[in-house]
Design a protein around this motif. Structure first.
Motif, PDB file in Angstrom:
ATOM      1  N   GLU A  76     -46.447 -23.147 -12.469  1.00  0.00           N
ATOM      2  CA  GLU A  76     -45.415 -23.605 -11.530  1.00  0.00           C
ATOM      3  C   GLU A  76     -46.005 -23.920 -10.161  1.00  0.00           C
ATOM      4  OE1 GLU A  76     -41.104 -21.775 -12.767  1.00  0.00           O
ATOM      5  OE2 GLU A  76     -42.523 -20.411 -11.802  1.00  0.00           O
ATOM      6  N   LYS A  77     -46.980 -23.144  -9.766  1.00  0.00           N
ATOM      7  CA  LYS A  77     -47.627 -23.401  -8.473  1.00  0.00           C
ATOM      8  C   LYS A  77     -48.237 -24.806  -8.433  1.00  0.00           C
ATOM      9  CE  LYS A  77     -51.410 -21.711  -5.541  1.00  0.00           C
ATOM     10  NZ  LYS A  77     -52.268 -22.910  -5.722  1.00  0.00           N
ATOM     11  N   GLU A  78     -48.634 -25.312  -9.591  1.00  0.00           N
ATOM     12  CA  GLU A  78     -49.275 -26.625  -9.656  1.00  0.00           C
ATOM     13  C   GLU A  78     -48.277 -27.778  -9.564  1.00  0.00           C
ATOM     14  OE1 GLU A  78     -52.588 -26.887  -9.568  1.00  0.00           O
ATOM     15  OE2 GLU A  78     -52.501 -24.700  -9.363  1.00  0.00           O
ATOM     16  N   ILE A  98     -44.187 -23.810  -3.827  1.00  0.00           N
ATOM     17  CA  ILE A  98     -44.921 -22.584  -4.161  1.00  0.00           C
ATOM     18  C   ILE A  98     -46.369 -22.729  -3.714  1.00  0.00           C
ATOM     19  CG2 ILE A  98     -45.652 -21.023  -5.993  1.00  0.00           C
ATOM     20  CD1 ILE A  98     -43.307 -21.949  -7.659  1.00  0.00           C
ATOM     21  N   ASN A  99     -46.830 -21.800  -2.873  1.00  0.00           N
ATOM     22  CA  ASN A  99     -48.218 -21.908  -2.414  1.00  0.00           C
ATOM     23  C   ASN A  99     -49.102 -20.744  -2.847  1.00  0.00           C
ATOM     24  OD1 ASN A  99     -47.044 -20.051  -0.623  1.00  0.00           O
ATOM     25  ND2 ASN A  99     -48.449 -20.613   1.027  1.00  0.00           N
ATOM     26  N   LYS A 100     -48.493 -19.644  -3.341  1.00  0.00           N
ATOM     27  CA  LYS A 100     -49.288 -18.526  -3.847  1.00  0.00           C
ATOM     28  C   LYS A 100     -48.523 -17.834  -4.976  1.00  0.00           C
ATOM     29  CE  LYS A 100     -51.485 -17.309   0.601  1.00  0.00           C
ATOM     30  NZ  LYS A 100     -51.627 -16.221   1.605  1.00  0.00           N
ATOM     31  N   VAL A 101     -49.258 -17.403  -5.994  1.00  0.00           N
ATOM     32  CA  VAL A 101     -48.669 -16.577  -7.051  1.00  0.00           C
ATOM     33  C   VAL A 101     -49.671 -15.490  -7.410  1.00  0.00           C
ATOM     34  CG1 VAL A 101     -47.327 -18.494  -7.992  1.00  0.00           C
ATOM     35  CG2 VAL A 101     -49.551 -17.940  -8.992  1.00  0.00           C
ATOM     36  N   LEU A 106     -44.141 -14.650  -6.442  1.00  0.00           N
ATOM     37  CA  LEU A 106     -44.316 -16.038  -6.057  1.00  0.00           C
ATOM     38  C   LEU A 106     -43.969 -16.203  -4.585  1.00  0.00           C
ATOM     39  CD1 LEU A 106     -42.690 -15.891  -9.060  1.00  0.00           C
ATOM     40  CD2 LEU A 106     -43.346 -18.289  -9.048  1.00  0.00           C
ATOM     41  N   HIS A 107     -44.833 -16.850  -3.844  1.00  0.00           N
ATOM     42  CA  HIS A 107     -44.649 -17.043  -2.409  1.00  0.00           C
ATOM     43  C   HIS A 107     -44.335 -18.516  -2.150  1.00  0.00           C
ATOM     44  CE1 HIS A 107     -46.022 -17.428   1.878  1.00  0.00           C
ATOM     45  NE2 HIS A 107     -45.416 -16.260   1.964  1.00  0.00           N
ATOM     46  N   TYR A 108     -43.207 -18.760  -1.491  1.00  0.00           N
ATOM     47  CA  TYR A 108     -42.742 -20.117  -1.218  1.00  0.00           C
ATOM     48  C   TYR A 108     -42.807 -20.409   0.279  1.00  0.00           C
ATOM     49  CZ  TYR A 108     -40.401 -20.590  -5.836  1.00  0.00           C
ATOM     50  OH  TYR A 108     -40.115 -20.679  -7.171  1.00  0.00           O
ATOM     51  N   ALA A 159     -45.930 -18.777 -14.029  1.00  0.00           N
ATOM     52  CA  ALA A 159     -45.971 -18.785 -12.557  1.00  0.00           C
ATOM     53  C   ALA A 159     -47.198 -19.532 -12.046  1.00  0.00           C
ATOM     54  CB  ALA A 159     -45.952 -17.352 -12.028  1.00  0.00           C
TER      55      ALA A 159
END
Length: 228
Positions: free
Chosen positions: A87-89, A94-97, A112-114, A84
């Motif tokens: 994946e944010k990278e 995705i801006n927060k995990v 995970l926050h999209y 996760a």
């Protein structure tokens, strides 16, 4: 067990063995799914209609990578560990995990926050338990399974979730080292963004959306310092 979008309570997460048995069976079945478009010259897509117990249709992507593009070690280091976070990278939405709970070295709950463009689409929160397995015997294989989790039974865990519309996805990813030295990256998923987005709108763009993750990942991987 059957892998579905139905969220699990943290107290009801099955054993690694049961989850991986279901994941192996699902991936084997993808060879008979309906073939779709090929994206980015190398990402083939497949799909299966919604079946009994499924919350939505299933979609699959398959890509094969030469060692100079990505080795098994490189792929596993970024997908099999802290997936996760990585994946944010490379996934723009995705801006927060955050890691909600480490159940065991191979089972972790992540949220995970999209955020999406256009901004009229509300932010989405996906909370999953991710289970990993790697085998160093030939052919080397690595598996990552993500299953939706409902944290409402534990308010301390629920507080760790970001605010947003709750979406759900279940996915299985396999890295398989081939005799040629290349690696097959196969992923199957079924998902819903939640809220009032029409299902047909989501489904018609799903193959292209999951295919994008491959070039996004490769671009990010090759942008990293060589020590990584």
């Amino acid at each position: 067990m059957q892998l579905t979008m139905t969220p699990l309570k943290p107290s009801a997460i099955p054993s690694d063995e049961d989850i991986m048995a279901a994941a192996d069976a699902l991936l084997e079945a993808t060879s008979s799914w309906k073939e779709g478009k090929t994206y980015h010259k190398q990402v083939k897509t497949f799909s299966r209609a919604k079946g009994p117990g499924d919350g939505a249709p299933w979609h699959c992507r398959v890509s094969i990578h030469k060692p100079e593009e990505a080795t098994f070690e490189q792929l596993w280091s970024k997908l099999g560990t802290n997936k996760a976070v990585h994946e944010k990278e490379f996934i723009p939405d995705i801006n927060k995990v955050a890691k909600v709970k480490e159940i065991s070295p191979t089972q972790n709950i992540w949220t995970l926050h999209y955020t999406f463009s256009p901004a009229i689409i509300s932010p989405r929160v996906f909370t999953v338990v991710q289970i990993t397995r790697v085998s160093e015997s030939s052919p080397r294989t690595g598996m990552i399974v993500s299953i939706p989790v409902d944290l409402t039974e534990d308010q301390d865990l629920a507080k760790l979730e970001e605010k947003g519309v709750h979406g759900r996805y279940v996915s299985v990813e396999r890295l398989l080292e081939l005799e040629s030295g290349e690696v097959e990256w196969r992923m199957a998923t079924s998902s819903t963004p939640g809220g009032s987005i029409p299902t047909y709108f989501v489904e018609r763009s799903m193959d292209g959306k999951i295919a994008e993750d491959v070039p996004h990942f490769m671009h990010w991987l090759h942008s990293l310092p060589k020590t990584e």
